[in-house]
Write a protein that holds these residues in place. Structure first.
Motif, PDB file in Angstrom:
ATOM      1  N   VAL A  19       0.920  -1.189   0.136  1.00 43.08           N
ATOM      2  CA  VAL A  19       0.257   0.073  -0.087  1.00 43.08           C
ATOM      3  C   VAL A  19       0.964   1.177  -0.027  1.00 43.08           C
ATOM      4  O   VAL A  19       1.715   1.464   0.812  1.00 43.08           O
ATOM      5  CB  VAL A  19      -0.819   0.069   1.334  1.00 43.08           C
ATOM      6  N   ALA A  21       1.290   4.539   0.901  1.00 45.94           N
ATOM      7  CA  ALA A  21       0.497   5.395   1.779  1.00 45.94           C
ATOM      8  C   ALA A  21       0.671   6.990   1.697  1.00 45.94           C
ATOM      9  O   ALA A  21      -0.149   7.915   1.595  1.00 45.94           O
ATOM     10  CB  ALA A  21       0.558   5.195   3.303  1.00 45.94           C
ATOM     11  N   SER A  41     -10.195  10.353   5.526  1.00 46.46           N
ATOM     12  CA  SER A  41      -9.745   9.251   6.265  1.00 46.46           C
ATOM     13  C   SER A  41      -8.926   8.189   5.324  1.00 46.46           C
ATOM     14  O   SER A  41      -9.509   8.092   4.121  1.00 46.46           O
ATOM     15  CB  SER A  41     -11.017   8.394   6.707  1.00 46.46           C
ATOM     16  N   GLY A  42      -7.862   7.672   5.746  1.00 48.53           N
ATOM     17  CA  GLY A  42      -6.917   6.840   5.137  1.00 48.53           C
ATOM     18  C   GLY A  42      -6.078   7.640   4.281  1.00 48.53           C
ATOM     19  O   GLY A  42      -5.380   6.730   3.424  1.00 48.53           O
ATOM     20  N   CYS A  43      -6.121   8.847   4.151  1.00 53.77           N
ATOM     21  CA  CYS A  43      -5.047   9.441   3.209  1.00 53.77           C
ATOM     22  C   CYS A  43      -3.622   9.500   3.771  1.00 53.77           C
ATOM     23  O   CYS A  43      -2.783   9.735   2.918  1.00 53.77           O
ATOM     24  CB  CYS A  43      -5.636  10.915   2.909  1.00 53.77           C
ATOM     25  N   GLY A  44      -3.240   9.087   4.807  1.00 56.74           N
ATOM     26  CA  GLY A  44      -1.910   8.871   5.278  1.00 56.74           C
ATOM     27  C   GLY A  44      -1.470   9.953   6.465  1.00 56.74           C
ATOM     28  O   GLY A  44      -0.428  10.133   6.465  1.00 56.74           O
ATOM     29  N   THR A  47       0.045   8.221   9.203  1.00 55.29           N
ATOM     30  CA  THR A  47       1.661   7.838   8.652  1.00 55.29           C
ATOM     31  C   THR A  47       2.625   8.669   8.770  1.00 55.29           C
ATOM     32  O   THR A  47       3.546   8.710   9.327  1.00 55.29           O
ATOM     33  CB  THR A  47       1.245   7.198   7.396  1.00 55.29           C
ATOM     34  N   ALA A 209      -6.693  12.055  -0.997  1.00 54.92           N
ATOM     35  CA  ALA A 209      -6.835  10.775  -0.922  1.00 54.92           C
ATOM     36  C   ALA A 209      -5.611   9.896  -1.463  1.00 54.92           C
ATOM     37  O   ALA A 209      -4.627  10.196  -1.971  1.00 54.92           O
ATOM     38  CB  ALA A 209      -8.168  10.165  -1.464  1.00 54.92           C
ATOM     39  N   ARG A 210      -5.375   8.512  -0.842  1.00 55.87           N
ATOM     40  CA  ARG A 210      -4.197   7.774  -0.952  1.00 55.87           C
ATOM     41  C   ARG A 210      -3.692   7.515  -2.465  1.00 55.87           C
ATOM     42  O   ARG A 210      -4.712   7.401  -3.260  1.00 55.87           O
ATOM     43  CB  ARG A 210      -4.633   6.423  -0.357  1.00 55.87           C
TER      44      ARG A 210
END
Ligand code: ADP
Ligand code: MG
Length: 251
Positions: A19, A21, A41-44, A47, A209-210
């Protein structure tokens, strides 16, 4: 002190087929600057924060804090998560001084600061309470106090108010503004709440987004000191409209 430089930061989880990220993230933070990192949400976002905290390594790119390459966590970067993982058998005071105690800091060096911090976060009267006796907002205050007692040059905050009800959240935002005014640390504040980002930050960086990239870096020129009353000002609403337009493209 507390300057951050991230250039060309990439992160792939789980090898080359994994993945992706983060994709080429560049962020520079000046001493004492308050940056909000906003994105779906989930875009990094986490991280990126975890890499700066030293919890994760990057796959490519360079990260330095005060000119030194970041390799591991350190007391110069205090981290606050959505839930403060307090030690349940220790009271508020013992939780706050746990870090300096473990590090062998002489009591005379941390005690006056810890007392001051407890006052600033409004918990002096609760110093003997156990975590189980506190509300969610109060536990987050302890989490902030625990980070500040280490005299960090930066606070890295990952959706610290995300689990709180709306009213508590507003009072915590006001508290954080007061704390930041008082201690002048550099702040990287991760959120997906547009109002929160504008109210608090000097700059709002918007991630796609990712794989996450920073697509906009918007200076928030609202005057300080700010308060939650500013949420209704025409200038505030203009920033909100600009950011919402950008976020619509990002989702
Ligand atoms: P955000 O904080 O913006 O919601 P994250 O940084 O948590 O996003 O995650 C970014 C992407 O990386 C997500 O797709 C997530 O599933 C993935 N990811 C995060 N941590 C790991 C991990 N340890 N292993 C594999 N994938 C991960
Ligand atoms: Mg996250």
């Amino acid at each position: 002190m507390g300057t951050v430089s991230m250039t060309g930061v990439c992160k792939v989880f789980g090898g080359t087929q994994g993945v992706r990220a983060l994709d080429n993230v560049d962020v520079q933070l000046a001493e004492g600057e308050f940056m909000a990192l906003l994105g779906p949400s989930g875009c990094g976002k986490s991280t990126l924060l975890n890499i700066l905290a030293g919890f994760e390594g990057q796959s490519a790119g360079a990260i330095s804090f005060d000119g030194k390459s970041v390799r591991r966590p350190g007391p110069d970067r205090g981290v606050v998560f959505q839930e403060a993982a307090l030690l349940p058998w220790l009271n508020v005071w013992q939780n706050v001084i746990f870090g300096p105690q473990v590090q062998g800091v002489p009591r005379a060096d941390y005690e006056p600061r810890a007392i001051e911090i407890l006052r600033v976060v409004g918990l002096e009267a609760f110093h003997k309470s156990l975590p189980v006796q506190l509300s969610g907002g109060m536990r987050q205050r302890v989490g902030i106090a625990r980070a500040l007692v280490m005299q960090p040059k930066a606070l890295l905050m990952d959706e610290p108010f995300g689990a709180l009800d709306a009213q508590t959240r507003l009072s915590m935002q006001q508290l954080l503004l007061d704390v930041w005014q008082r201690f002048k640390t550099t702040v990287m504040f991760v959120t997906h709440d547009i109002d929160e980002a504008i109210l608090l930050a000097d700059r709002v960086c918007i991630m796609t987004a990712r794989p996450g990239r920073i697509v906009r870096d918007i200076p928030i020129t609202l005057p300080r000191p700010r308060s939650i009353d500013d949420l209704l000002s025409p200038d505030f609403v203009r920033f909100k409209a600009e950011i919402m337009a950008e976020m619509r493209g990002v989702h």
